[in-house]
Scaffold this motif. Sequence first.
Motif, PDB file in Angstrom:
ATOM      1  N   THR A   1      74.072   9.537  13.755  1.00 53.74           N
ATOM      2  CA  THR A   1      73.937   8.093  13.566  1.00 53.74           C
ATOM      3  C   THR A   1      73.790   7.418  14.922  1.00 53.74           C
TER       4      THR A   1
ATOM      5  N   ARG B   1      73.227   3.596  17.145  1.00 47.53           N
ATOM      6  CA  ARG B   1      73.440   2.141  17.106  1.00 47.53           C
ATOM      7  C   ARG B   1      72.109   1.408  16.930  1.00 47.53           C
ATOM      8  N   GLY B   2      72.193   0.214  16.363  1.00 44.78           N
ATOM      9  CA  GLY B   2      70.992  -0.555  16.080  1.00 44.78           C
ATOM     10  C   GLY B   2      70.405  -1.284  17.262  1.00 44.78           C
TER      11      GLY B   2
ATOM     12  N   ARG C   1      78.622   3.003  10.418  1.00 45.47           N
ATOM     13  CA  ARG C   1      77.486   2.130  10.092  1.00 45.47           C
ATOM     14  C   ARG C   1      77.944   0.804   9.493  1.00 45.47           C
TER      15      ARG C   1
ATOM     16  N   ASP D   1      73.021  -2.826  11.834  1.00 42.32           N
ATOM     17  CA  ASP D   1      71.741  -2.130  11.984  1.00 42.32           C
ATOM     18  C   ASP D   1      71.866  -0.690  12.461  1.00 42.32           C
ATOM     19  N   ALA D   2      73.084  -0.151  12.518  1.00 44.32           N
ATOM     20  CA  ALA D   2      73.230   1.275  12.836  1.00 44.32           C
ATOM     21  C   ALA D   2      72.606   2.080  11.707  1.00 44.32           C
ATOM     22  N   ARG D   3      72.026   3.229  12.074  1.00 40.65           N
ATOM     23  CA  ARG D   3      71.386   4.004  11.024  1.00 40.65           C
ATOM     24  C   ARG D   3      71.524   5.499  11.233  1.00 40.65           C
ATOM     25  N   ALA D   4      71.615   6.196  10.120  1.00 42.77           N
ATOM     26  CA  ALA D   4      71.566   7.657  10.144  1.00 42.77           C
ATOM     27  C   ALA D   4      70.131   8.060  10.420  1.00 42.77           C
TER      28      ALA D   4
ATOM     29  N   ASN E   1      70.353   5.978   5.766  1.00 47.93           N
ATOM     30  CA  ASN E   1      71.662   5.529   5.304  1.00 47.93           C
ATOM     31  C   ASN E   1      71.883   5.782   3.816  1.00 47.93           C
TER      32      ASN E   1
END
Length: 292
Positions: A232, A234-235, A97, A102-105, A275
């Motif tokens: 996770t 990708r954004g 992340r 902007d990647a998110r769990a 996150n």
Amino acid sequence: MTSERRPLLRGLCLSFALLLSGAGLASAQTLYFSAIPDEDETRLVERFSKVAEYLEGELGVDVEFVPVKSYAASVTAFRNDQIQLAWFGGLTGVQARLAVPDARAIAQGKEDPIFVSYFIANTDTGLEASDAFPEAAKGMTFTFGAKTSTSGRLMPEYWIRQETGAAPEDFFSRVGFSGDHSQTLRLVASGAWQIGALNYAVYDKAVEEGAPEIETAKVIWQTPPYPDYNWTIRGDVDARWGEGFADKVQAALIGMDDPDLLAAFPREAFIAAKNEDFQPIADTAAELGLIE
């Protein structure tokens, strides 16, 4: 129709066809996902190929599992957009992340907010299970799992330092890295290393399956709980598959209720994640110098 209008009409038709074609290409993209290689690759492919089939049915897009060779490789593949979704450990999730804007769990196992690591010892050491940290292990040999494993390295190292006031290299006579949890169990069971730390779920599954290694590799201590594994994403997935796609993936994961699929992780169920849930992991990794 005049000859001047025919080329214009053909051009408009071609533009419309290209627009439709582009929309089709966008929807036909394959969603690639991976997982940290915390077990043998053959077993991982067995586990996650079935998950890919489930996600295809829920999402209406092609989904493919891509095995990777190491924990670091899973983060690299995510950063380089070779995969768009991953089943990470706590630390690799934080690293991924940080690397992708902007990647998110989006999901975690029901058990993951209170994950623990087991310290196991070969029976020849004479060490017994205890609620107290095994101080008698001082001077013995010790193996972690992978270098960036949360349950196989980060949190075990943190608690070794907390309990002994010393770095692992100073407390034990020799320290190594097995590469994954299954290998840690095998190496400790064989006596190649006297003590090791691993994911509790891998050991419990070995007990459930009656694996021979559990006869000579016994649990002697477990860490306090911490947050660990997570899905996770990708954004930029909404830009490719449409607004709300990430939420759709999250719903599919949380809605996974097939006992066979869940047993592959193994998890009782999946719950929502964000996150911020993994800030304790980020703080610990920074303290140990594993992330900046």
